[in-house]
Design an enzyme around this catalytic site. Structure first.
Site, PDB file in Angstrom:
ATOM      1  N   GLU A  31       0.022  24.158  17.741  1.00 11.86           N
ATOM      2  CA  GLU A  31      -0.247  23.617  16.404  1.00 11.86           C
ATOM      3  C   GLU A  31      -1.650  23.978  15.929  1.00 11.86           C
ATOM      4  O   GLU A  31      -2.204  23.328  15.060  1.00 11.86           O
ATOM      5  CB  GLU A  31      -0.052  22.094  16.392  1.00 11.86           C
ATOM      6  CG  GLU A  31      -1.124  21.295  17.094  1.00 11.86           C
ATOM      7  CD  GLU A  31      -1.000  21.214  18.623  1.00 11.86           C
ATOM      8  OE1 GLU A  31      -1.798  20.481  19.209  1.00 11.86           O
ATOM      9  OE2 GLU A  31      -0.137  21.862  19.232  1.00 11.86           O
ATOM     10  N   ASP A  84      -6.138  22.267  13.437  1.00 10.86           N
ATOM     11  CA  ASP A  84      -5.128  21.777  14.350  1.00 10.86           C
ATOM     12  C   ASP A  84      -4.415  20.621  13.653  1.00 10.86           C
ATOM     13  O   ASP A  84      -5.062  19.789  13.016  1.00 10.86           O
ATOM     14  CB  ASP A  84      -5.857  21.278  15.607  1.00 10.86           C
ATOM     15  CG  ASP A  84      -4.945  20.998  16.773  1.00 10.86           C
ATOM     16  OD1 ASP A  84      -3.927  20.318  16.574  1.00 10.86           O
ATOM     17  OD2 ASP A  84      -5.273  21.428  17.885  1.00 10.86           O
TER      18      ASP A  84
END
Length: 188
Positions: free
Chosen positions: A70, A24
């Site tokens: 993300e 992430d």
């Protein structure tokens, strides 16, 4: 597409190792809030390009999946946890050294990473996925810019002004505790 890969490979992976990397981009919401969505899109494109280069250099058969805003996953069929260390380290170091030029200056990126191998106790692909996800969230809780996995070593990158140092530390216990309680991001 990743779910199909996991489910489609469920029968054949019991006899062979498989590892999953989940990462992430740290504080990505702030990137969008401060720099705007155009820069956020550029960050996603640059991260994707860098990871694809690392994967192509190591094993062109590996596929990068974007599973959330993300959040990204990489399935490594026929890779044990130990076999995945090189790829994990290269991705971790490359992204944590990635700088995006913006109209407001340079944007330094970092990622948090979770890594785990398929286990005999996994009853379904979702068990495997959830374990890797827990590893990722352990990295976030430990201050981000960290790799959390089942192995007994750790990579943490710290920024000391303009100097970047890489620390490799061994864990005596489970390999899950890599930072001291009083350490946070940027401390060594």
């Amino acid at each position: 597409e990743m779910q199909r890969s996991l489910v489609g490979s469920e029968m054949c992976i019991r006899d062979r190792p498989m590892t999953m990397i989940m990462f992430d981009i740290d504080h990505f919401k702030q990137v969008n809030d401060i720099y705007g969505h155009v820069i956020g899109d550029r960050v996603l494109q640059q991260v994707t390009a860098v990871v694809r280069i690392v994967l192509t250099e190591n094993d062109p058969q590996l596929i990068l999946y974007r599973t959330g805003g993300e959040e990204f996953n990489i399935l490594l069929p026929n890779y044990s946890l130990a076999d995945s260390q090189t790829i994990v380290n290269q991705i971790f170091i490359a992204i944590n050294h990635l700088t995006i030029q913006t109209g407001q200056g340079k944007l330094q990126l970092s990622i948090s990473v979770g890594v785990s191998a398929l286990a005999a106790t996994d009853h379904s692909p979702i068990d495997f996925y959830k374990r890797v996800d827990r590893k990722l969230y352990q990295s976030k809780r430990r201050g981000r810019m960290t790799v959390t996995s089942d192995w007994s070593w750790k990579t943490k990158i710290t920024k000391n002004g303009s100097r970047t140092s890489i620390l490799m530390m061994k864990s005596v216990a489970s390999g899950r505790r890599w930072l001291h309680a009083d350490e946070g991001p940027g401390q060594a």
